[in-house]
Design an enzyme around this catalytic site. Structure first.
Site, PDB file in Angstrom:
ATOM      1  N   LYS A  10      36.367  37.791  48.474  1.00 25.96           N
ATOM      2  CA  LYS A  10      35.303  38.088  47.510  1.00 25.96           C
ATOM      3  C   LYS A  10      33.959  37.487  47.940  1.00 25.96           C
ATOM      4  O   LYS A  10      33.908  36.632  48.829  1.00 25.96           O
ATOM      5  CB  LYS A  10      35.731  37.579  46.129  1.00 25.96           C
ATOM      6  CG  LYS A  10      36.991  38.282  45.595  1.00 25.96           C
ATOM      7  CD  LYS A  10      37.286  37.894  44.158  1.00 25.96           C
ATOM      8  CE  LYS A  10      38.521  38.621  43.633  1.00 25.96           C
ATOM      9  NZ  LYS A  10      38.719  38.380  42.186  1.00 25.96           N
ATOM     10  N   TYR A  50      38.398  48.058  39.468  1.00 20.41           N
ATOM     11  CA  TYR A  50      38.917  47.212  38.386  1.00 20.41           C
ATOM     12  C   TYR A  50      39.026  47.984  37.067  1.00 20.41           C
ATOM     13  O   TYR A  50      38.953  47.362  35.985  1.00 20.41           O
ATOM     14  CB  TYR A  50      38.024  45.976  38.213  1.00 20.41           C
ATOM     15  CG  TYR A  50      38.259  44.893  39.252  1.00 20.41           C
ATOM     16  CD1 TYR A  50      39.493  44.257  39.359  1.00 20.41           C
ATOM     17  CD2 TYR A  50      37.239  44.489  40.111  1.00 20.41           C
ATOM     18  CE1 TYR A  50      39.709  43.244  40.290  1.00 20.41           C
ATOM     19  CE2 TYR A  50      37.443  43.471  41.052  1.00 20.41           C
ATOM     20  CZ  TYR A  50      38.690  42.853  41.127  1.00 20.41           C
ATOM     21  OH  TYR A  50      38.898  41.854  42.037  1.00 20.41           O
ATOM     22  N   ASN A 113      36.955  33.656  42.143  1.00 20.35           N
ATOM     23  CA  ASN A 113      38.206  33.029  42.572  1.00 20.35           C
ATOM     24  C   ASN A 113      38.586  33.350  44.019  1.00 20.35           C
ATOM     25  O   ASN A 113      39.748  33.297  44.384  1.00 20.35           O
ATOM     26  CB  ASN A 113      39.334  33.375  41.580  1.00 20.35           C
ATOM     27  CG  ASN A 113      39.638  34.864  41.527  1.00 20.35           C
ATOM     28  OD1 ASN A 113      38.921  35.666  42.128  1.00 20.35           O
ATOM     29  ND2 ASN A 113      40.691  35.237  40.832  1.00 20.35           N
ATOM     30  N   HIS A 116      41.256  38.515  46.105  1.00 22.68           N
ATOM     31  CA  HIS A 116      42.078  39.396  45.271  1.00 22.68           C
ATOM     32  C   HIS A 116      43.307  39.791  46.077  1.00 22.68           C
ATOM     33  O   HIS A 116      43.227  39.946  47.293  1.00 22.68           O
ATOM     34  CB  HIS A 116      41.309  40.669  44.888  1.00 22.68           C
ATOM     35  CG  HIS A 116      42.193  41.732  44.302  1.00 22.68           C
ATOM     36  ND1 HIS A 116      42.565  41.738  42.983  1.00 22.68           N
ATOM     37  CD2 HIS A 116      42.828  42.791  44.868  1.00 22.68           C
ATOM     38  CE1 HIS A 116      43.379  42.769  42.761  1.00 22.68           C
ATOM     39  NE2 HIS A 116      43.550  43.421  43.893  1.00 22.68           N
ATOM     40  N   GLU A 127      45.471  50.637  45.801  1.00 21.41           N
ATOM     41  CA  GLU A 127      44.333  49.819  46.226  1.00 21.41           C
ATOM     42  C   GLU A 127      44.040  49.973  47.716  1.00 21.41           C
ATOM     43  O   GLU A 127      42.877  49.973  48.128  1.00 21.41           O
ATOM     44  CB  GLU A 127      44.594  48.350  45.871  1.00 21.41           C
ATOM     45  CG  GLU A 127      44.593  48.104  44.361  1.00 21.41           C
ATOM     46  CD  GLU A 127      44.868  46.664  43.977  1.00 21.41           C
ATOM     47  OE1 GLU A 127      44.855  46.379  42.769  1.00 21.41           O
ATOM     48  OE2 GLU A 127      45.086  45.824  44.872  1.00 21.41           O
TER      49      GLU A 127
HETATM   50  P1  CMP Z   1      41.628  39.481  40.515  1.00 25.37           P
HETATM   51  O1  CMP Z   1      42.957  39.105  41.039  1.00 25.37           O
HETATM   52  O2  CMP Z   1      40.686  40.117  41.464  1.00 25.37           O
HETATM   53  O3  CMP Z   1      41.820  40.462  39.256  1.00 25.37           O
HETATM   54  C1  CMP Z   1      40.885  40.537  38.198  1.00 25.37           C
HETATM   55  C2  CMP Z   1      39.793  39.514  38.311  1.00 25.37           C
HETATM   56  O4  CMP Z   1      39.031  39.280  37.136  1.00 25.37           O
HETATM   57  C3  CMP Z   1      40.387  38.167  38.632  1.00 25.37           C
HETATM   58  O5  CMP Z   1      40.913  38.157  39.951  1.00 25.37           O
HETATM   59  C4  CMP Z   1      39.189  37.256  38.375  1.00 25.37           C
HETATM   60  O6  CMP Z   1      38.284  37.299  39.456  1.00 25.37           O
HETATM   61  C5  CMP Z   1      38.505  37.953  37.201  1.00 25.37           C
HETATM   62  N1  CMP Z   1      38.694  37.258  35.932  1.00 25.37           N
HETATM   63  C6  CMP Z   1      37.744  36.567  35.262  1.00 25.37           C
HETATM   64  N2  CMP Z   1      38.193  36.110  34.113  1.00 25.37           N
HETATM   65  C7  CMP Z   1      39.471  36.484  34.016  1.00 25.37           C
HETATM   66  C8  CMP Z   1      40.472  36.299  33.023  1.00 25.37           C
HETATM   67  N3  CMP Z   1      40.260  35.614  31.896  1.00 25.37           N
HETATM   68  N4  CMP Z   1      41.684  36.832  33.268  1.00 25.37           N
HETATM   69  C9  CMP Z   1      41.930  37.520  34.410  1.00 25.37           C
HETATM   70  N5  CMP Z   1      40.995  37.742  35.375  1.00 25.37           N
HETATM   71  C10 CMP Z   1      39.777  37.225  35.176  1.00 25.37           C
END
Ligand code: CMP
Length: 141
Positions: A10, A50, A113, A116, A127
């Site tokens: 990311k 998403y 974070n 992904h 995906e």
């Molecule tokens: P990812 O695995 O890419 O899937 C959805 C993304 O939404 C997650 O990682 C985070 O980057 C983001 N995100 C932010 N807040 C939340 C939340 N409360 N729950 C889940 N995903 C979140």
């Protein structure tokens, strides 16, 4: 069994120059990079990727973050690649990510974070096709 999974490094991790460190973890764990593409996603692309999170409270922040800079999308292959990648990444919420995981070491917040990873075989296929409609490299060994 041998699986493929979609990984995204990311924008926050790309901005930290951590592509090499993160790919090293994938390779050391036995995951093989079958396809890789650097791109700066549009809002439309991020919202489509998403789509399952549309309407959730974090959706706008997520789309804003994912379009804030370039990402590296990769198709990874290996034995139980989906679960293995999720183990190496650590919990989605970096506050809960185990020590030594990618998110523990490179995440900045729940949204930022660092990586992904696909969560199941059906989403992995969808995906991978999203970023690599022309297909991935054929496995050679
Ligand atoms: P990812 O695995 O890419 O899937 C959805 C993304 O939404 C997650 O990682 C985070 O980057 C983001 N995100 C932010 N807040 C939340 C939340 N409360 N729950 C889940 N995903 C979140």
């Amino acid at each position: 069994s041998v699986q493929q999974t979609l990984s995204i490094i990311k924008p926050n991790a790309v901005a930290k120059n951590a592509i090499g460190a993160i790919c090293d973890r994938f390779e050391k764990a036995g995951l093989r990079i079958l396809a890789a593409r650097m791109l700066h996603m549009s809002r439309e692309q991020a919202a489509a990727f998403y789509a399952v999170h549309q309407g959730k409270p974090f959706f706008d922040e997520l789309v804003g973050f994912m379009t804030s800079g370039p990402v590296l999308a990769m198709a990874l292959e290996g034995e139980d690649a989906i679960a293995l990648n999720r183990e190496i990444m650590g919990a989605t919420n970096p506050a809960q990510a185990a020590p030594g995981t990618i998110r523990a070491d490179f995440a900045d917040s729940f949204t930022e974070n660092a990586v992904h990873g696909s969560d199941a075989p059906d989403t992995a296929a969808t995906e991978i096709a999203f970023f690599f409609p022309e297909g991935v490299c054929v496995r050679t060994r």
